[in-house]
Design an enzyme around this catalytic site. Sequence first.
Site, PDB file in Angstrom:
ATOM      1  CG  ASP A   1      -1.787   1.136   1.430  1.00 31.04           C
ATOM      2  OD1 ASP A   1      -1.633   2.141   0.706  1.00 31.04           O
ATOM      3  OD2 ASP A   1      -2.659   1.061   2.313  1.00 31.04           O
TER       4      ASP A   1
ATOM      5  CG  ASN B   1      -8.274  14.264 -10.397  1.00 30.18           C
ATOM      6  OD1 ASN B   1      -8.147  15.480 -10.241  1.00 30.18           O
ATOM      7  ND2 ASN B   1      -8.992  13.518  -9.589  1.00 30.18           N
TER       8      ASN B   1
ATOM      9  CB  THR C   1      -2.361   0.511 -14.234  1.00 27.87           C
ATOM     10  OG1 THR C   1      -1.999   0.608 -12.848  1.00 27.87           O
ATOM     11  CG2 THR C   1      -1.137   0.717 -15.094  1.00 27.87           C
TER      12      THR C   1
ATOM     13  CB  VAL D   1      -3.177   5.958  -5.781  1.00 28.18           C
ATOM     14  CG1 VAL D   1      -2.019   6.667  -5.106  1.00 28.18           C
ATOM     15  CG2 VAL D   1      -2.762   4.561  -6.208  1.00 28.18           C
ATOM     16  CG  ASP D   2      -6.090  11.774  -5.563  1.00 32.40           C
ATOM     17  OD1 ASP D   2      -5.422  12.456  -6.340  1.00 32.40           O
ATOM     18  OD2 ASP D   2      -6.730  12.247  -4.612  1.00 32.40           O
TER      19      ASP D   2
ATOM     20  CE1 TYR E   1      -7.863   9.724 -14.726  1.00 32.57           C
ATOM     21  CE2 TYR E   1      -5.554  10.319 -14.962  1.00 32.57           C
ATOM     22  CZ  TYR E   1      -6.844  10.652 -14.594  1.00 32.57           C
ATOM     23  OH  TYR E   1      -7.112  11.913 -14.116  1.00 32.57           O
TER      24      TYR E   1
HETATM   25  P1  ADP Z   1      -5.055   6.274 -12.256  1.00 32.96           P
HETATM   26  O1  ADP Z   1      -6.207   7.254 -12.202  1.00 32.96           O
HETATM   27  O2  ADP Z   1      -3.724   6.932 -12.555  1.00 32.96           O
HETATM   28  O3  ADP Z   1      -5.350   5.086 -13.101  1.00 32.96           O
HETATM   29  P2  ADP Z   1      -5.670   4.799  -9.771  1.00 32.96           P
HETATM   30  O4  ADP Z   1      -5.441   5.302  -8.394  1.00 32.96           O
HETATM   31  O5  ADP Z   1      -7.076   4.590 -10.226  1.00 32.96           O
HETATM   32  O6  ADP Z   1      -4.853   5.806 -10.713  1.00 32.96           O
HETATM   33  O7  ADP Z   1      -4.890   3.434  -9.956  1.00 32.96           O
HETATM   34  C1  ADP Z   1      -3.501   3.304 -10.156  1.00 32.96           C
HETATM   35  C2  ADP Z   1      -3.006   1.959  -9.658  1.00 32.96           C
HETATM   36  O8  ADP Z   1      -2.831   1.998  -8.247  1.00 32.96           O
HETATM   37  C3  ADP Z   1      -3.963   0.796  -9.920  1.00 32.96           C
HETATM   38  O9  ADP Z   1      -3.197  -0.285 -10.447  1.00 32.96           O
HETATM   39  C4  ADP Z   1      -4.519   0.453  -8.536  1.00 32.96           C
HETATM   40  O10 ADP Z   1      -4.797  -0.917  -8.398  1.00 32.96           O
HETATM   41  C5  ADP Z   1      -3.386   0.851  -7.631  1.00 32.96           C
HETATM   42  N1  ADP Z   1      -3.732   1.196  -6.232  1.00 32.96           N
HETATM   43  C6  ADP Z   1      -4.942   1.509  -5.695  1.00 32.96           C
HETATM   44  N2  ADP Z   1      -4.827   1.784  -4.375  1.00 32.96           N
HETATM   45  C7  ADP Z   1      -3.499   1.655  -4.059  1.00 32.96           C
HETATM   46  C8  ADP Z   1      -2.734   1.799  -2.860  1.00 32.96           C
HETATM   47  N3  ADP Z   1      -3.289   2.151  -1.688  1.00 32.96           N
HETATM   48  N4  ADP Z   1      -1.376   1.599  -2.928  1.00 32.96           N
HETATM   49  C9  ADP Z   1      -0.786   1.261  -4.100  1.00 32.96           C
HETATM   50  N5  ADP Z   1      -1.461   1.104  -5.252  1.00 32.96           N
HETATM   51  C10 ADP Z   1      -2.799   1.300  -5.245  1.00 32.96           C
END
Ligand code: ADP
Length: 178
Positions: free
Chosen positions: A16, A30, A124, A39-40, A127
């Site tokens: 994480d 974004n 990934t 992640v955001d 987006y």
């Molecule tokens: P984007 O909008 O750039 O696609 P996302 O946050 O939707 O960003 O997803 C980017 C990647 O991060 C995905 O592969 C998702 O599975 C992963 N992800 C989601 N939550 C976490 C976390 N807490 N730590 C690490 N990776 C994460």
Amino acid sequence: MEVRVGSSVLELVEGDITQQDTDAIVNAANPSLLGGGGVDGAIHRAGGPQILEECRRIGGCPTGEARITNAGRLKAKKVIHTVGPVYYRDGERAPELLASAYRNSLRLASEHGLRSVAFPSISTGAYGYPMEEAAPIALKTVMDYLREHPEIERVRFVLFGRAAYETYRRALEDLVGG
Ligand code: ADP
């Protein structure tokens, strides 16, 4: 898994991003920088409202660029917010925009004297960038940067779940000829 790149280390872990103790963690933000899911959302939930307040003052970030804030309650010292491409919208430009997001994040880390950086797999999730295509671009861009910038001592890719980790591990083995 970890490999040496020049005098630096590139490592892959399953985990994480919000829990990392690197000097900086990177947010897959974004363009509004005003928060979202994935992640955001996780970073703002774990780090507290101070990060969002700084993002509001910055006022946004174009695709492929990066901005830096403090890290609130997180263990990291700074959060680097970068905006990756939207796979279906950005089309042919997506690979270069994805590489730019990684490169500009690392450039900010260098400028701020940050020696270790943790990245999620940018673009990934929401987006829509297929991870099999994104992983080699992400890894190659970071390796190329590290070869020229020994001031960054460690880059950690924090992959969310076993499948993501395995995709990155295979891509890294292909790149280093394993
Ligand atoms: P984007 O909008 O750039 O696609 P996302 O946050 O939707 O960003 O997803 C980017 C990647 O991060 C995905 O592969 C998702 O599975 C992963 N992800 C989601 N939550 C976490 C976390 N807490 N730590 C690490 N990776 C994460």
